[in-house]
Design an enzyme around this catalytic site. Sequence first.
Site, PDB file in Angstrom:
ATOM      1  N   PRO A   1      -3.882   2.014 -13.122  1.00  0.00           N
ATOM      2  CA  PRO A   1      -3.456   2.506 -11.805  1.00  0.00           C
ATOM      3  C   PRO A   1      -2.148   3.279 -11.892  1.00  0.00           C
ATOM      4  O   PRO A   1      -1.401   3.172 -12.878  1.00  0.00           O
ATOM      5  CB  PRO A   1      -3.279   1.220 -10.985  1.00  0.00           C
ATOM      6  CG  PRO A   1      -3.975   0.149 -11.753  1.00  0.00           C
ATOM      7  CD  PRO A   1      -3.911   0.551 -13.189  1.00  0.00           C
TER       8      PRO A   1
ATOM      9  N   GLY B   1       1.708   4.166 -11.549  1.00  0.00           N
ATOM     10  CA  GLY B   1       2.928   3.371 -11.516  1.00  0.00           C
ATOM     11  C   GLY B   1       2.970   2.206 -12.476  1.00  0.00           C
ATOM     12  O   GLY B   1       3.923   1.417 -12.445  1.00  0.00           O
TER      13      GLY B   1
ATOM     14  N   LYS C   1       2.211   4.133 -17.832  1.00  0.00           N
ATOM     15  CA  LYS C   1       1.474   4.803 -18.912  1.00  0.00           C
ATOM     16  C   LYS C   1       2.361   5.819 -19.629  1.00  0.00           C
ATOM     17  O   LYS C   1       2.376   5.878 -20.855  1.00  0.00           O
ATOM     18  CB  LYS C   1       0.227   5.487 -18.326  1.00  0.00           C
ATOM     19  CG  LYS C   1      -0.773   4.508 -17.715  1.00  0.00           C
ATOM     20  CD  LYS C   1      -2.033   5.195 -17.243  1.00  0.00           C
ATOM     21  CE  LYS C   1      -1.797   6.066 -16.037  1.00  0.00           C
ATOM     22  NZ  LYS C   1      -1.402   5.289 -14.841  1.00  0.00           N
ATOM     23  N   THR C   2       3.071   6.625 -18.866  1.00  0.00           N
ATOM     24  CA  THR C   2       3.970   7.610 -19.484  1.00  0.00           C
ATOM     25  C   THR C   2       5.111   6.925 -20.219  1.00  0.00           C
ATOM     26  O   THR C   2       5.501   7.338 -21.320  1.00  0.00           O
ATOM     27  CB  THR C   2       4.528   8.555 -18.405  1.00  0.00           C
ATOM     28  OG1 THR C   2       3.448   9.168 -17.698  1.00  0.00           O
ATOM     29  CG2 THR C   2       5.393   9.635 -19.036  1.00  0.00           C
TER      30      THR C   2
ATOM     31  N   HIS D   1       0.917 -13.529  18.778  1.00  0.00           N
ATOM     32  CA  HIS D   1       0.032 -12.962  17.754  1.00  0.00           C
ATOM     33  C   HIS D   1       0.443 -13.424  16.359  1.00  0.00           C
ATOM     34  O   HIS D   1      -0.393 -13.903  15.568  1.00  0.00           O
ATOM     35  CB  HIS D   1       0.062 -11.431  17.837  1.00  0.00           C
ATOM     36  CG  HIS D   1      -0.853 -10.736  16.873  1.00  0.00           C
ATOM     37  ND1 HIS D   1      -2.059 -10.201  17.242  1.00  0.00           N
ATOM     38  CD2 HIS D   1      -0.739 -10.500  15.540  1.00  0.00           C
ATOM     39  CE1 HIS D   1      -2.644  -9.657  16.191  1.00  0.00           C
ATOM     40  NE2 HIS D   1      -1.851  -9.822  15.140  1.00  0.00           N
ATOM     41  N   GLU D   2       1.729 -13.302  16.022  1.00  0.00           N
ATOM     42  CA  GLU D   2       2.191 -13.665  14.680  1.00  0.00           C
ATOM     43  C   GLU D   2       2.142 -15.181  14.467  1.00  0.00           C
ATOM     44  O   GLU D   2       1.782 -15.635  13.370  1.00  0.00           O
ATOM     45  CB  GLU D   2       3.607 -13.132  14.446  1.00  0.00           C
ATOM     46  CG  GLU D   2       3.727 -11.609  14.510  1.00  0.00           C
ATOM     47  CD  GLU D   2       2.797 -10.894  13.546  1.00  0.00           C
ATOM     48  OE1 GLU D   2       2.430 -11.470  12.496  1.00  0.00           O
ATOM     49  OE2 GLU D   2       2.395  -9.751  13.850  1.00  0.00           O
TER      50      GLU D   2
ATOM     51  N   ASP E   1      -5.496  -6.043  11.202  1.00  0.00           N
ATOM     52  CA  ASP E   1      -6.177  -7.296  10.857  1.00  0.00           C
ATOM     53  C   ASP E   1      -7.693  -7.089  10.806  1.00  0.00           C
ATOM     54  O   ASP E   1      -8.369  -7.583   9.899  1.00  0.00           O
ATOM     55  CB  ASP E   1      -5.851  -8.380  11.890  1.00  0.00           C
ATOM     56  CG  ASP E   1      -4.362  -8.656  11.983  1.00  0.00           C
ATOM     57  OD1 ASP E   1      -3.673  -8.486  10.960  1.00  0.00           O
ATOM     58  OD2 ASP E   1      -3.895  -9.028  13.074  1.00  0.00           O
TER      59      ASP E   1
END
EC number: 3.4.24.-
Length: 610
Positions: A207, A209, A212-213, A428-429, A505
């Site tokens: 993926p 980030g 690899k470099t 809600h939370e 959600d």
Amino acid sequence: MKGLKNTNQTYFYLIIAIIGVMILNAFFFPLFEEPKITPVDYGTFLTQIENGKVKQVQIQDTEISYVAISEQGYESTYVTGRMDDPELVNRLHNAKVEFTRIIPKENSSFFNFILTWLFPLLVMFWLFQLFSQRMINKPGGMGNGPSYGKSNAKIYMKTDTGKSFADVAGQDEAKEALLEIVDFLHHPEKYQEVGAKVPKGVLLVGPPGTGKTLIAKAVAGESKVPFFSITGSEFVEMFVGMGAARVRDLFKQAQENAPCIVFIDEFDAIGKSRNASSLNGNDEREQTLNQLLAEMDGFDADKGIVILAATNRPEILDKALLRPGRFDRRIPIELPDLQGRGAILKVHGNKVKLALDVDLHAIAKATPGASGADLANIINEGALRAVRFGRKQVLQSDLEEAVELVIAGYQRKNAVIPMKDKLKIAYHEIGHALVAARQSETALVHKITIVPRTSGSLGYTMQVEQEEHVLMTKEQALEKITTLMGGRAAEELVFHSITSGASNDIEQATRIARAMVTRFGMSETFGMMALEAVNNPYLGEHSTLLVSAETASKIDEEVLQIIKSSYQKATQILQENMDILHQLANSLLEKETMTGEEFMTCLTEEKVTA
């Protein structure tokens, strides 16, 4: 750049001035240099001789030009036609006039043409060539367009990359696989004695980030050999044949500097399958790929030339690249696990001043799924926050806020939210947190907040896994969907209405439920039947259904049933804990932010105070 621009303007104005002088020389200056000549008849000429006015005579084949004193008293030039006059010479001699006979030179007109036209044109052409060559050779000039066959690869000679395996953390398996490459570049005789050959090409897959470099530069730093770095897009040009020419030039430079490492980043730009690259079978991209295949077959790995390539789209690469003899080895560079994240945080944490009580392991636990670049950004954001608050050390709170910043964005401290809406957000939370706490397979609640963020979130509930999970059971998936349904269920139970706050959600719950049916084999209807294929596991691209329209409709029905069942379970949990729901929501409304410890303390107390 400013000095270069002034220099180019100077050359331009100089050439314009030279061209202007040449035009004046060819057309106007001769007019000024030629004296004014007055034509007269032959009789007037003879009269002027008798009167002693004539000073100098030039006799030509068809005309006579002479200088005489005019009536105004100054010398003027006259011209008259030549007549058959045998006595002319005697008249001129008696009058004591200087005279001469002019014999015309052959090819004078041709010489004048060369001097007046051809020579200025040659000088102009030479100046234009000189100016163009200077512009091409100047950095930032016209030469910085297509470089006509040059590879443009950045060359790091020997240890100039400044990287080693000590700078790479969380990728122990990849480093172990690449150590063999490093050892071959140091001691090629060991492998030649046995008859073993080092892989010609190594493909780094993972993926974005994940480093690899960085790991490619670390291989060059450990090997202490020249390192050529270029991106795949630099091979692709608008001119046909330029990409192939750059591939040839790159491998020519590599052979001249062997042993060395050639690193091609974003390899999918030139390695895309020829069946999918374009409808035309002879385009620029295909020629570049064909040249790359030929060059990889043409060099001997024993010379110490190793090709490293990195991509996050391995599924679109041409099959000819992946066969043995070209890219022999494929090394996955995956997202780090808990231990890897801790090691990466430690590497980047050594570059900033951390407080002694900073717990990087806690930060690693709070960032599942984060890449190496994400973790480096978290450390940097924490350091920036410390400077913003005037501290000389990075505290634990700075890093925790940096985690939230990366996940949800900056706090919108000046956002004005009506109290009615703020109360709904609090319920809600707390609905999410309460449903999560009343289930056995969910992660612990780490933080609950109703402070809006720049990502668009009006609040969120953060959960942190106590242990790293590499597998997800069906029970865990269902409980995760139930937790996501807790916010909407709390709104409906308390306010008897629903809002748009559950949009994210719903999206997450639908994605998990669909994956359970189509990919995880957690469906009682379809069992272990493959119904969907992921296009790219690294870039998060959309999946492709492998079923008919009728089966797709049945999939939708089962996904809907899973979500409805989870919603009913969340509603039941909240109905059984309504008193605690009200008290926790009011407390969150007052504090705006509640830690996981505060939340769990309220749950365990026999009497909860608002």
